[in-house]
Every structure is written in C-alpha cells, then in structure tokens.
Design a protein around this motif. Structure first.
Motif: not given
Length: 294
Positions: A181-182, A184-186, A189, A264-267
C-alpha cells in the motif's frame, strides 16, 4: 520462425509456441500451441521451503513433454524461466540441473523485477491512449508484479511477495499488505488518469466470465462484486456454479483480493485485460533479442 516460451510459475507451468511471420514489415505473432500444467510448486515451497519429491517428478516429467513438443513443432529458439517458487526453493538449482540432464531444457531463475519487465515487453500500452497513464498488474501464485507506464516510459516497477498460493496458505502478513500500500501510494501518481492493465490466468478468467467485449475495460466495482460473490461460496460451490477447475476455483478469490487492493490504493477504477502473460512477454523478448543481434 518458430519461438517457444516456458514459464514455470508458483501455480502452473506453461509452454507457449508461436510462429513469427513478417506482415507489412511488422512481426505477427501466431499462437501454435499453449499447454498449461498445474504444478503448484508454491504449495510445497512456501510452506516447506523446498519442492517435494512428487512435485519435483512432475517438473521433470513436464519438461520432457515440453521438450518433445518443441521438437515436434521444430522450434528454433526458446527461453525457459522460473519465478517466485523456484527462486525460494532450497532445492531449486538441483531440480534445474536434473531437468537439463533429462530433457535438455535450460531453466533460468529470474528476479521479480525481470518478471515485471517481461509483462511490460508485450508493449500493450504503446497502442493505447496517450492521455492516460497505465499500471500493469501481473498476479501470480507467488508474487505480484507492478509496472507503471506513462508517456512511453516505464517509471516504476516492483515485485511483491503477495500471490494467490501464498494467500491460500495464509503466508501474507498485514505488514506485507502495508508495504504494498505504501509503495503504491508513493509511486503510482500521475496528472493523467491512471488505468490498469491486468495479466495472469485469474484475471483472464474473470474477464471471460464478465462477457466484456475484447478491448473494453472492466470496472473496479465489477471486480469487487465478483470478489464478494466468490468469497461467499466454498471451493466446491465455485466449481459447480461457474464450471471451474479446482486449481482455479481455490485461488481466484485471492487474485481478486490482490487486484481490488492494488486498484483501490492507486485510485484506479478501470482495468483492461488484453490476455497477455509472462510467456507472451518471453516470446517478444526472444524475438527482440534476435533482431538486435542482426
């Protein structure tokens, strides 16, 4: 020219044989045969740390069959790669030596990052809309490979030890999910909308069951709905209701969990499923390498 790719994964081994013909100066890849054998190496490796005697024999026997088929099709070039389970198996190298002796097949153990690159070798995103960024998601039995692609460039690739066979054996920890998750969020984008490109046998099965037209995406809401439907059923019920083999029915729900979490985590709310695989990427890689040598 006839080219073969052997992909020895944690869930199954595949032999893909293609003929490459030049059409309008462009290579055309024609599938001649695809054979899949559910070896399930990860069931041994991720719990015992090695491949057991029964599955070792299955690997050796399968490679003999693959070797014979390549001879029958007069394959000129091939590449055989093993991924997560063979990477982790204490006796992986010994089995590779035995395969070489008995069938003549040279097996390479490749890293997770190289596995991600091979899916990227399919060049699917190059033919898609440049107004979007793309996240390749390849879910296997032992690992999940992510490759992020924007403006004709690969910006990020990462392999995670989260796969369907590991989940089936309760070997994925909350920390494993947190790390994914971390990451992907980082790293996933873009100012452009991001869409997913899915690969692996499980997402291909979900796509075919969805009756979505080729070239059209599935929605993230559809994947969540299918996940809930499957999660509420036993393996036997899934096999009966959806006419699935046992080795698909038991892992499909875990694959959907991985796809749903990544999206979900990468929207991301849409996923294309162009029926690509590590084996397809290997075929393209072999062909490109041969062309570069000319």
């Amino acid at each position: 020219m006839k080219i073969a790719a052997i992909d020895i994964g944690s869930n199954a081994a595949r032999l893909l044989i293609n003929e490459v013909k030049i059409n309008n100066k462009q290579p055309e890849f024609i599938k001649l045969n695809l054979l899949r054998i559910p070896l399930r190496l990860g069931m041994d490796v991720f719990t015992l740390g090695k491949i057991g005697e029964e599955r070792e024999k299955m690997v050796i026997d399968s490679m003999k069959i693959f070797s014979d088929l390549m001879k029958i099709y007069k394959v000129e070039h091939y590449r055989a790669c093993a991924t997560s389970a063979m990477r982790d198996a204490a006796n992986g190298r010994d089995i590779i030596d035995e395969v070489k002796k008995t069938s003549g097949i040279d097996i390479e153990i490749i890293s997770g990052d190289e596995e991600a690159s091979l899916v990227f070798e399919n060049h699917i995103a190059e033919g898609l809309d440049k107004d979007f960024a793309y996240l390749y998601i390849d879910v296997g039995g032992g690992s999940t490979e992510l490759t992020f692609y924007e403006n004709g460039k690969m910006l990020y690739e990462k392999s995670f030890n989260i796969g369907t066979i590991r989940l089936l054996n309760n070997l994925v920890t909350p920390d494993n999910w947190k790390d994914m998750k971390e990451e992907i969020r980082k790293n996933i984008n873009s100012k452009k909308p991001v869409v997913a490109i899915g690969s692996g046998g499980n997402i291909n099965k979900v796509f075919s069951m969805s009756k979505t037209k080729d070239g059209k995406p599935m929605s993230s809401s559809h994947l969540k709905k299918v996940y809930k439907e499957f999660n509420d059923l036993t393996v036997d019920e899934r096999m009966t209701k959806y006419n699935l083999r046992e080795d698909r029915a038991d892992v499909l729900v875990h694959a959907l969990k991985i796809f749903n979490n990544v999206m979900t985590w990468s929207e991301i709310n849409r996923i294309f499923v162009p029926k690509i695989s590590v084996a397809d990427g290997l075929i393209h890689n072999i062909y490109s390498t041969l062309q570069d040598k000319k």
